[in-house]
Design a protein around this motif. Structure first.
Motif, PDB file in Angstrom:
ATOM      1  N   THR A  98       0.828  -1.208   0.000  1.00  0.00           N
ATOM      2  CA  THR A  98       0.000   0.000   0.000  1.00  0.00           C
ATOM      3  C   THR A  98       0.862   1.257   0.000  1.00  0.00           C
ATOM      4  O   THR A  98       0.562   2.241  -0.694  1.00  0.00           O
ATOM      5  CB  THR A  98      -0.932  -0.004   1.223  1.00  0.00           C
ATOM      6  OG1 THR A  98      -1.711  -1.206   1.221  1.00  0.00           O
ATOM      7  CG2 THR A  98      -1.871   1.191   1.199  1.00  0.00           C
ATOM      8  N   ALA A  99       1.943   1.231   0.763  1.00  0.00           N
ATOM      9  CA  ALA A  99       2.830   2.394   0.821  1.00  0.00           C
ATOM     10  C   ALA A  99       3.504   2.647  -0.518  1.00  0.00           C
ATOM     11  O   ALA A  99       3.669   3.800  -0.940  1.00  0.00           O
ATOM     12  CB  ALA A  99       3.878   2.187   1.915  1.00  0.00           C
ATOM     13  N   PRO A 113      10.392  -5.804   9.579  1.00  0.00           N
ATOM     14  CA  PRO A 113       9.310  -6.277   8.705  1.00  0.00           C
ATOM     15  C   PRO A 113       8.985  -5.241   7.635  1.00  0.00           C
ATOM     16  O   PRO A 113       8.966  -4.036   7.901  1.00  0.00           O
ATOM     17  CB  PRO A 113       8.140  -6.471   9.675  1.00  0.00           C
ATOM     18  CG  PRO A 113       8.768  -6.605  11.027  1.00  0.00           C
ATOM     19  CD  PRO A 113       9.997  -5.755  10.993  1.00  0.00           C
ATOM     20  N   ALA A 114       8.717  -5.708   6.433  1.00  0.00           N
ATOM     21  CA  ALA A 114       8.430  -4.794   5.324  1.00  0.00           C
ATOM     22  C   ALA A 114       7.239  -3.897   5.627  1.00  0.00           C
ATOM     23  O   ALA A 114       7.221  -2.726   5.234  1.00  0.00           O
ATOM     24  CB  ALA A 114       8.172  -5.590   4.046  1.00  0.00           C
ATOM     25  N   PRO A 153       6.713   1.682   4.890  1.00  0.00           N
ATOM     26  CA  PRO A 153       5.983   2.930   5.136  1.00  0.00           C
ATOM     27  C   PRO A 153       6.821   3.987   5.856  1.00  0.00           C
ATOM     28  O   PRO A 153       6.720   5.179   5.543  1.00  0.00           O
ATOM     29  CB  PRO A 153       4.798   2.474   6.002  1.00  0.00           C
ATOM     30  CG  PRO A 153       4.602   1.044   5.642  1.00  0.00           C
ATOM     31  CD  PRO A 153       5.987   0.510   5.417  1.00  0.00           C
ATOM     32  N   GLU A 154       7.655   3.582   6.813  1.00  0.00           N
ATOM     33  CA  GLU A 154       8.500   4.547   7.525  1.00  0.00           C
ATOM     34  C   GLU A 154       9.480   5.212   6.562  1.00  0.00           C
ATOM     35  O   GLU A 154       9.695   6.430   6.630  1.00  0.00           O
ATOM     36  CB  GLU A 154       9.251   3.840   8.658  1.00  0.00           C
ATOM     37  CG  GLU A 154       8.380   3.467   9.843  1.00  0.00           C
ATOM     38  CD  GLU A 154       9.177   2.796  10.941  1.00  0.00           C
ATOM     39  OE1 GLU A 154       8.620   2.638  12.044  1.00  0.00           O
ATOM     40  OE2 GLU A 154      10.348   2.415  10.699  1.00  0.00           O
ATOM     41  N   VAL A 173      16.030   1.609  -4.523  1.00  0.00           N
ATOM     42  CA  VAL A 173      15.602   0.987  -3.276  1.00  0.00           C
ATOM     43  C   VAL A 173      15.308  -0.483  -3.537  1.00  0.00           C
ATOM     44  O   VAL A 173      14.521  -0.816  -4.429  1.00  0.00           O
ATOM     45  CB  VAL A 173      14.328   1.661  -2.713  1.00  0.00           C
ATOM     46  CG1 VAL A 173      13.983   1.078  -1.338  1.00  0.00           C
ATOM     47  CG2 VAL A 173      14.499   3.172  -2.629  1.00  0.00           C
ATOM     48  N   ALA A 174      15.939  -1.363  -2.767  1.00  0.00           N
ATOM     49  CA  ALA A 174      15.639  -2.792  -2.838  1.00  0.00           C
ATOM     50  C   ALA A 174      14.844  -3.171  -1.599  1.00  0.00           C
ATOM     51  O   ALA A 174      15.257  -2.878  -0.475  1.00  0.00           O
ATOM     52  CB  ALA A 174      16.920  -3.612  -2.916  1.00  0.00           C
ATOM     53  N   VAL A 175      13.714  -3.824  -1.816  1.00  0.00           N
ATOM     54  CA  VAL A 175      12.813  -4.182  -0.719  1.00  0.00           C
ATOM     55  C   VAL A 175      12.617  -5.689  -0.688  1.00  0.00           C
ATOM     56  O   VAL A 175      12.127  -6.283  -1.656  1.00  0.00           O
ATOM     57  CB  VAL A 175      11.436  -3.505  -0.887  1.00  0.00           C
ATOM     58  CG1 VAL A 175      10.521  -3.875   0.279  1.00  0.00           C
ATOM     59  CG2 VAL A 175      11.568  -2.000  -1.013  1.00  0.00           C
ATOM     60  N   GLY A 176      12.998  -6.308   0.415  1.00  0.00           N
ATOM     61  CA  GLY A 176      12.715  -7.726   0.611  1.00  0.00           C
ATOM     62  C   GLY A 176      13.382  -8.655  -0.373  1.00  0.00           C
ATOM     63  O   GLY A 176      12.818  -9.683  -0.754  1.00  0.00           O
ATOM     64  N   THR A 177      14.605  -8.330  -0.782  1.00  0.00           N
ATOM     65  CA  THR A 177      15.316  -9.168  -1.745  1.00  0.00           C
ATOM     66  C   THR A 177      16.437  -9.944  -1.061  1.00  0.00           C
ATOM     67  O   THR A 177      17.003  -9.502  -0.063  1.00  0.00           O
ATOM     68  CB  THR A 177      15.914  -8.324  -2.887  1.00  0.00           C
ATOM     69  OG1 THR A 177      16.922  -7.461  -2.363  1.00  0.00           O
ATOM     70  CG2 THR A 177      14.834  -7.489  -3.568  1.00  0.00           C
TER      71      THR A 177
END
Length: 234
Positions: free
Chosen positions: A73-74, A222-223, A228-229, A176-180
């Motif tokens: 959602t973010a 946690p993602a 969101p932060e 930005v890499a998220v959860g990889t």
């Protein structure tokens, strides 16, 4: 940090983990419980298509039952924010689920394909697909049975959209890499490419990835919390 206009986000399985979809290379991940060479290669499909279909039917039903979490959602809100201000979000995902789209992202680049699509090996037509696939399922376009497969990238196959991904990375202000995991190429090499281009790089992850040392900065947790932060801080 200064407010960027163009942001390149690469997401991996960690962004969907809190939606109930398993990761792959983490401890307890899918490839620690299943052999990818018997389930996720063209050779495996040619050898035992019924087994491969059974595995991906289970995964497909899991995706359909899942829902986007606050990280998805973010990222959708970030896309809207940037677009309203003349910028852009390029969202490149290694995931084959549709949770980014359901969260509201308009354009998602699926470099490893999409589980909710089926591709015909006979006529190469790609179809939206939410039902189970079986060996005898006919292609809606050419009516040939036994030719449909999940439209995802298996081991040994070339990822999709590589030229578009490379072009987008060259125009980014922030990567930005998220959860990889940082272990699957070519995606794992994008942070090094971004650094070469002088782009600031961030890792948002549950724990440091295999290539964490290459990032300029990181936030871990946690993602659903760190994404969101991070976006609020932007």
């Amino acid at each position: 940090m200064a407010s960027p206009r163009n942001i390149f986000v690469l997401t991996g399985a960690g962004v969907s983990a809190e939606s109930g979809l398993g990761t792959f290379r983490d401890r307890g991940g899918m490839w620690s419980r299943f052999d990818p060479m018997t389930l996720a290669t063209p050779e495996a499909f040619a050898r035992d298509p019924a087994l491969v279909h059974e595995f991906y039917n289970l995964r497909r039903s899991g995706v359909i039952a899942a829902a986007p979490n606050p990280a998805h959602t973010a990222l959708a809100a970030l896309e809207t924010h940037l677009r309203d201000r003349g910028g852009a979000l390029f969202l490149c995902t290694q995931n084959v689920d549709d949770l980014h789209t359901r969260a509201g992202n308009r354009a998602v680049m699926h470099m490893h394909g999409e589980l909710l699509k089926a591709r015909c090996l006979a006529c190469e037509t790609v179809h939206p697909w939410r039902d189970d696939l079986f060996v005898g399922t006919p292609c809606p376009a050419c009516n040939r049975a036994g030719s449909l497969r999940p439209d995802i990238v298996w081991f040994g196959e070339m990822p999709k959209h590589l030229e578009a991904i490379d072009a987008a990375l060259r125009t980014a202000d922030v990567f930005v890499a998220v959860g990889t995991s940082g272990a699957v190429y070519p995606a794992a090499g994008y942070v090094a490419q971004a650094r070469t281009l002088g782009i600031r790089t961030w890792e948002l992850n549950l724990e440091p990835s295999d290539n964490a040392r290459l990032f300029d900065a990181a936030r871990y947790g946690p993602a659903s919390v760190v994404v969101p932060e991070f976006i609020t801080a932007l």
